[in-house]
Design a protein around this motif. Structure first.
Motif, PDB file in Angstrom:
ATOM      1  N   SER A  63       0.758  -1.387  -0.052  1.00 33.29           N
ATOM      2  CA  SER A  63      -0.214  -0.221  -0.026  1.00 33.29           C
ATOM      3  C   SER A  63       0.771   1.141  -0.071  1.00 33.29           C
ATOM      4  O   SER A  63       0.537   2.247  -0.474  1.00 33.29           O
ATOM      5  N   ASN A  64       1.969   1.282   0.606  1.00 27.53           N
ATOM      6  CA  ASN A  64       2.805   2.513   0.636  1.00 27.53           C
ATOM      7  C   ASN A  64       4.139   2.412  -0.344  1.00 27.53           C
ATOM      8  O   ASN A  64       4.895   3.193  -0.347  1.00 27.53           O
ATOM      9  N   TRP A  74       5.840   2.865  -3.596  1.00 32.24           N
ATOM     10  CA  TRP A  74       5.727   3.396  -5.132  1.00 32.24           C
ATOM     11  C   TRP A  74       6.607   2.629  -6.351  1.00 32.24           C
ATOM     12  O   TRP A  74       5.980   2.395  -7.247  1.00 32.24           O
ATOM     13  N   TYR A 108       9.031   4.737  -1.331  1.00 28.21           N
ATOM     14  CA  TYR A 108       7.804   4.633  -0.558  1.00 28.21           C
ATOM     15  C   TYR A 108       6.924   6.032  -1.408  1.00 28.21           C
ATOM     16  O   TYR A 108       7.564   6.738  -1.755  1.00 28.21           O
ATOM     17  N   ARG A 109       5.551   5.755  -1.034  1.00 31.10           N
ATOM     18  CA  ARG A 109       4.539   6.942  -1.543  1.00 31.10           C
ATOM     19  C   ARG A 109       4.718   8.134  -0.518  1.00 31.10           C
ATOM     20  O   ARG A 109       4.657   9.480  -1.140  1.00 31.10           O
ATOM     21  N   ASP A 110       5.226   7.870   0.606  1.00 35.92           N
ATOM     22  CA  ASP A 110       5.264   9.084   1.807  1.00 35.92           C
ATOM     23  C   ASP A 110       6.693   9.145   1.811  1.00 35.92           C
ATOM     24  O   ASP A 110       7.386   9.116   0.910  1.00 35.92           O
ATOM     25  N   THR A 154       8.559   8.106   3.982  1.00 36.17           N
ATOM     26  CA  THR A 154       9.340   6.878   4.590  1.00 36.17           C
ATOM     27  C   THR A 154      10.975   6.857   3.615  1.00 36.17           C
ATOM     28  O   THR A 154      10.738   6.848   2.332  1.00 36.17           O
TER      29      THR A 154
END
Length: 124
Positions: free
Chosen positions: A44-45, A47, A62-64, A66
Motif C-alpha cells: 500500500s505504501n 511506489w 515509498y509513496r510517503d 518513508t
C-alpha cells in the motif's frame, strides 16, 4: 532511485520490468492485470522497486516520506512474486510470436525445424 536494478516494479502502472531480458538494452516490461495482487496491503505504501541494484539501501521507494530501503528491509516477500508473473507474461508473448510466425505452405514439422518447438515454459 539511485541505480537501475535487474528488476523494476512500478506499482502505479502495475508493471514488472526485467532490465536484462534477452536482447533488451532497455528492459522488457509487462503490465500485470491482477488487482488482487497489486492491492495486497503490504504494497500500500510502495511506489516502486529497483531490485538488484548496486545501492541496496535504495531498492524500495515509498509513496510517503518513508526513507528508501533495501528490498529485504521492506519485508514484502520474495522477488519471485514479481518475476514469476513476468515469466508468465513473457511465455504468453513467446507463444504468440511463435504462433504468428508462419510461412505460406509450411508444414508444422517444417515450422518446428525452422523455429524450434513452441515454447511451453519460461523461467528467469
Amino acid at each position: 532511485m539511485a541505480s537501475l536494478g535487474n528488476w523494476t516494479v512500478i506499482f502505479e502502472d502495475k508493471k514488472v520490468i526485467k532490465n536484462y531480458a534477452e536482447g533488451a538494452s532497455d528492459g522488457v516490461g509487462y503490465e500485470i492485470n491482477d488487482d488482487a495482487f497489486w492491492n495486497d496491503p503490504k504494497f500500500s505504501n510502495i511506489w516502486a522497486i529497483q531490485y538488484g541494484t548496486s545501492v541496496t539501501s535504495d531498492e524500495v521507494e515509498y509513496r510517503d516520506t518513508t526513507p528508501h530501503t533495501s528490498f529485504a528491509e521492506a519485508n514484502i516477500g520474495d522477488i519471485s512474486q514479481f518475476s514469476s508473473r513476468w515469466d508468465s507474461a513473457h511465455l504468453t508473448k513467446l507463444q504468440s510470436d511463435w504462433d504468428v510466425n508462419n510461412i505460406d505452405g509450411e508444414t508444422e514439422a517444417e515450422k518446428i525445424a525452422r523455429l524450434g518447438a513452441r515454447p511451453t515454459s519460461y523461467s528467469s
